[in-house]
Motif scaffolding. Sequence first.
Motif, PDB file in Angstrom:
ATOM      1  N   VAL A 549       0.846  -1.197   0.000  1.00  0.00           N
ATOM      2  CA  VAL A 549       0.000   0.000   0.000  1.00  0.00           C
ATOM      3  C   VAL A 549       0.884   1.250   0.000  1.00  0.00           C
ATOM      4  O   VAL A 549       0.656   2.194  -0.762  1.00  0.00           O
ATOM      5  CB  VAL A 549      -0.932  -0.008   1.223  1.00  0.00           C
ATOM      6  N   MET A 550       1.902   1.228   0.836  1.00  0.00           N
ATOM      7  CA  MET A 550       2.810   2.359   0.933  1.00  0.00           C
ATOM      8  C   MET A 550       3.483   2.615  -0.410  1.00  0.00           C
ATOM      9  O   MET A 550       3.606   3.752  -0.858  1.00  0.00           O
ATOM     10  CB  MET A 550       3.872   2.039   1.979  1.00  0.00           C
ATOM     11  N   GLU A 551       3.921   1.551  -1.058  1.00  0.00           N
ATOM     12  CA  GLU A 551       4.602   1.681  -2.338  1.00  0.00           C
ATOM     13  C   GLU A 551       3.697   2.362  -3.362  1.00  0.00           C
ATOM     14  O   GLU A 551       4.117   3.260  -4.075  1.00  0.00           O
ATOM     15  CB  GLU A 551       4.968   0.280  -2.804  1.00  0.00           C
ATOM     16  N   LYS A 552       2.437   1.911  -3.415  1.00  0.00           N
ATOM     17  CA  LYS A 552       1.522   2.477  -4.411  1.00  0.00           C
ATOM     18  C   LYS A 552       1.209   3.927  -4.107  1.00  0.00           C
ATOM     19  O   LYS A 552       1.142   4.761  -5.027  1.00  0.00           O
ATOM     20  CB  LYS A 552       0.236   1.659  -4.453  1.00  0.00           C
ATOM     21  N   LEU A 553       1.005   4.239  -2.843  1.00  0.00           N
ATOM     22  CA  LEU A 553       0.725   5.631  -2.478  1.00  0.00           C
ATOM     23  C   LEU A 553       1.935   6.500  -2.800  1.00  0.00           C
ATOM     24  O   LEU A 553       1.796   7.660  -3.188  1.00  0.00           O
ATOM     25  CB  LEU A 553       0.371   5.733  -0.993  1.00  0.00           C
ATOM     26  N   HIS A 554       3.125   5.921  -2.656  1.00  0.00           N
ATOM     27  CA  HIS A 554       4.330   6.679  -2.981  1.00  0.00           C
ATOM     28  C   HIS A 554       4.445   6.895  -4.488  1.00  0.00           C
ATOM     29  O   HIS A 554       4.672   8.000  -4.960  1.00  0.00           O
ATOM     30  CB  HIS A 554       5.552   5.940  -2.444  1.00  0.00           C
ATOM     31  N   GLN A 555       4.259   5.825  -5.254  1.00  0.00           N
ATOM     32  CA  GLN A 555       4.368   5.927  -6.718  1.00  0.00           C
ATOM     33  C   GLN A 555       3.384   6.932  -7.291  1.00  0.00           C
ATOM     34  O   GLN A 555       3.673   7.618  -8.260  1.00  0.00           O
ATOM     35  CB  GLN A 555       4.126   4.556  -7.352  1.00  0.00           C
ATOM     36  N   SER A 556       2.195   6.983  -6.693  1.00  0.00           N
ATOM     37  CA  SER A 556       1.181   7.885  -7.234  1.00  0.00           C
ATOM     38  C   SER A 556       1.337   9.299  -6.673  1.00  0.00           C
ATOM     39  O   SER A 556       0.501  10.158  -6.915  1.00  0.00           O
ATOM     40  CB  SER A 556      -0.212   7.350  -6.877  1.00  0.00           C
ATOM     41  N   LYS A 557       2.391   9.517  -5.905  1.00  0.00           N
ATOM     42  CA  LYS A 557       2.699  10.826  -5.314  1.00  0.00           C
ATOM     43  C   LYS A 557       1.662  11.261  -4.273  1.00  0.00           C
ATOM     44  O   LYS A 557       1.662  12.411  -3.835  1.00  0.00           O
ATOM     45  CB  LYS A 557       2.846  11.918  -6.383  1.00  0.00           C
ATOM     46  N   THR A 558       0.760  10.364  -3.893  1.00  0.00           N
ATOM     47  CA  THR A 558      -0.215  10.702  -2.857  1.00  0.00           C
ATOM     48  C   THR A 558       0.483  10.915  -1.517  1.00  0.00           C
ATOM     49  O   THR A 558       0.061  11.746  -0.706  1.00  0.00           O
ATOM     50  CB  THR A 558      -1.240   9.563  -2.712  1.00  0.00           C
ATOM     51  N   LEU A 559       1.565  10.164  -1.300  1.00  0.00           N
ATOM     52  CA  LEU A 559       2.254  10.212  -0.019  1.00  0.00           C
ATOM     53  C   LEU A 559       2.910  11.571   0.222  1.00  0.00           C
ATOM     54  O   LEU A 559       3.137  11.955   1.375  1.00  0.00           O
ATOM     55  CB  LEU A 559       3.312   9.109   0.026  1.00  0.00           C
TER      56      LEU A 559
END
Lengths: 586, 586
Positions: A549-559
């Motif tokens: 989940v963290m990886e995807k949120l990071h990739q999508s710049k949401t993080l």
Amino acid sequence: MGTSLNRVEEEDYSSYTNSSDFISISLEDNNNTTKTATSTSKSSSELHPVCLPPHVTTWQKLNHRLREIFFPDDPLHIFKDQSWRRKLVLAFQYVFPILRWAPHYSLSLFRSDLIAGLTIASLAIPQGISYAKLANLQPIIGLYSSFVPPIVYSVLGSSRHIGIGPVSVASLVMGTMLDGEVSHSNKKDLYLELAFTSTLFAGLFQASLGIFRLGFIIDFLSKATLIGFMAGAAVIVSLQQLKGLLGITHFTSDMELIPVLESVFNSIKEIGHLPKGVNPTSENKLYFHGPHLQLAIKTGIITGILSLTVSSLTLILKSFLTIVHGSFSRSAVNYNAGAKTIFSNIVMAATVLVTLLFLMPLFHYTPDFVLAAIIITAVVGLVDYKAALRLWKLDKLDFVACCCSFFGVLFISVQIGLAIAVGVSVFKIILHVTRPNTVVLGNIPGTQIFRSLNHYENATRVPSFLILSIESPIFFANSLYLQERISRWVRGEENRIRENNESALKCVILDMTAVTAIDTSGIDAISELKKNMDKRSLQLALVNLVGTVMEKLHQSKTLDSFRSKGLYLTVGEAVDDLSSSWKHWP
Amino acid sequence: MGTSLNRVEEEDYSSYTNSSDFISISLEDNNNTTKTATSTSKSSSELHPVCLPPHVTTWQKLNHRLREIFFPDDPLHIFKDQSWRRKLVLAFQYVFPILRWAPHYSLSLFRSDLIAGLTIASLAIPQGISYAKLANLQPIIGLYSSFVPPIVYSVLGSSRHIGIGPVSVASLVMGTMLDGEVSHSNKKDLYLELAFTSTLFAGLFQASLGIFRLGFIIDFLSKATLIGFMAGAAVIVSLQQLKGLLGITHFTSDMELIPVLESVFNSIKEIGHLPKGVNPTSENKLYFHGPHLQLAIKTGIITGILSLTVSSLTLILKSFLTIVHGSFSRSAVNYNAGAKTIFSNIVMAATVLVTLLFLMPLFHYTPDFVLAAIIITAVVGLVDYKAALRLWKLDKLDFVACCCSFFGVLFISVQIGLAIAVGVSVFKIILHVTRPNTVVLGNIPGTQIFRSLNHYENATRVPSFLILSIESPIFFANSLYLQERISRWVRGEENRIRENNESALKCVILDMTAVTAIDTSGIDAISELKKNMDKRSLQLALVNLVGTVMEKLHQSKTLDSFRSKGLYLTVGEAVDDLSSSWKHWP
């Protein structure tokens, strides 16, 4: 690493520098396997860093996922770290399990197996005859099913507990499905051809499930739906057999019930004199062309699934070891009779063969109602009302699934009943995902532990915080719901605070421990939520993001928008850090 | 409470007495709301008690679940705690949102709305004509759709951003589906009747979704699949329109393309002289009997779902506010043109009416290729390749779902494409549930925090413990898998220990935080697992059971076997308690 080591040490930004630097570090050296998380974090008071999981390529992910789907049991683990010679031996033993136990076979084992084999044979012979009747076939065909398969199984099979033979529900389903299109009494030869072809396809289907490692398809028939299905099938069979039991055959002239005794007698006259004990093979009886092929394939697949499910239930479920289930009666007898190896199956096959060759005339005088009684006794055990009661007690939705398949079989048809059973089971999963629980957490006094306010009554709310645990992955099917539900929690909390004159809500913390996966709709939902909270001037913090989940949120710049006081490892640290940062602000 | 207060204080049994007594207490007084969890737990060194959640009746559960399914947005919360007079006003405003903004309407608002209304009208008129062509209808029918619905919406609608009118994809789908059975050129009247009936059913379907609160059905069309679906539909429409654009109408004599100009001209002559501006109603054109009714209903439902999805996407997804999406072009123009209230829709409707009455001849000379160009411009925006790229980057399975619906629409049919889209989306959820992640946890040094060894590289294994986090509810679809997977973890851990000569494995701890639900198969899996571990002489402890899961495990008596050193609130407490108990044993 430069920025993180020289970073500003101001108290107010500790969380910011902490988490954001950490993300940029892991970004810079994605393949750095000696990342030293502790060394960069120790300096910041008590906060533990939130870091990205190590990078995994798409290929690795796909590989892992496919392996988990198709090889969950890691079937090749026995070959690991073995010499090639040993590997060869193991491979032979893997394909022919008989090689494992045959070398160590002893006389004392044989004695147990002999008794067990004779015992199951005494059950298998009348069962074979009766189940053949369920499938509208000649009794002798039922006996062959208790003769050939056990021998094959004793070479290729691996469980010593299983008693091989026909499955009552599969026999019934085959009989019903085929008879619906081709009458077994008017078109005897065609019916027999279709039955042979169906069983061939059932075998091919089962074999291909094994070869292509698709056994998990069977997982979709839940135990709950099977209980309903079996009970429904049992009721139908019993009703059909009542005629035989009450001797009212003259009443059912247009139902064209096979006079079983006659067919037993006929079959002895026809293929009873087996040339040197080997019966003519039946490949010329297969039906590969013509209008009924589709029916044969469909019947084959359904009966294949059914018999596989029944035997996998036999193997795995504890009910097998504790309660003698009617459906698994043969295996249960085999177990109770003390079978030590698969050799018991060979004993049983030999007994059946002797019966076929010499003892058939003894069954000449078996009356119709005896066969009916055998069938009813066998199938009545399938009505497992205790299990149904347990379902009602433990899980109402499982009970509904059970009822659906029961009434589906009873009032519509066997196939539709099966389809309904699968449908309800899948619907259950979907329903759970579509409307997941959200739980308000409170602090257990004197600890850093946060648990459901509703569950633990000593847990207390933390002033100015709303701590929510999201109890499901966030998918398209629940992303809108979760957004609405969280807004509703915030609204409710603000109302509650106003009524009690408590200190105003400042921060919403989402405990993401149970959010084990997220898709693109879920990512959008998180960034929507962040915007919504910003509009209401509320802080939003995410706690314990799972790796993927963290990886995807990071990739999508949401993080990115969560870097400043937005990412924490535990709820406790989030509460401590955020509330201490407010003290420094007016 | 007697037993728990006088309980044995021996160190070795602290956990046992602690948790088991607690369970029996909550059993005895299930409805005791003042249960004092802290008072009974404080005496046992540092362990915090695990207790059962308060009792909830089946009826309460059902009520809660139904409310979450059908009223996730709590639509009646505005009525809470209001006087009955205020409630009446609010109810009127709820049904007729026009009552909310009309009383406060001002001249400055009107100026903005006028400009916005005229702007959308200039887009709506050619769009109406073009989309009518997609549905194989006369252009004037397309214009009515930009005249009647906006007026209705301005009274009953609530979003000022939405520009009401036909949806290109829904028009196309209706055209394709109806024309597949009834040719629009050979059987003009029947086709028109079917079109009217379909739209009636679309409306009824949408209304019933609203009345019966079934809007969540739309959640099952994930954004990913819609991106693929829209792109596929856009390609089809564009290809169809290329003929018009290139002027090769003579090439397509057997395709029977409607000469749009001619129909524009005809329609002016036929229903163009509107009696006092009101056109004859079309209830006599409805088709309720005969062989094509099923087609009309099917078309209605599909187009109803489609247009609802498109407009809900408009309302909710952030893409609306940031990027001007082709599919939502009308709403986007409305937003950008500065519409302040729903009154902009009335302005637009008036403009369209004026056009219908007086300006129709101006469209007389609109060439075919201009209409084709309008359609292509509108639909090319539907091919959102950037969104597709984002899907590829973030979630490969979402990308696969997108591709499936794209190629399904392109190469099979619109309905099948839609069905594939839903199927793939559901399959994604099922796949996640069938093969959930299991993660090995390690201790973050110096803390009581346990996180994934793989994710946090500073996390370290605790000797003699295998700590697993189960990342999914345990259902029939994964109960067998999880049993096998956990056995595999144990086997792997034992191998690793043997290779590294570490201290032997003594205990398996399952972190159940993410196990947010369990069914009867799951319950059986847990007790099977317990037996398995007992056989291997390994201890099994469950940590942080969620309320509902705990309740079911308790009801099924599975929890009984976990009373002695088997239930803990946190992983840290489990590790501390279990390892300290071993010190006392030889």
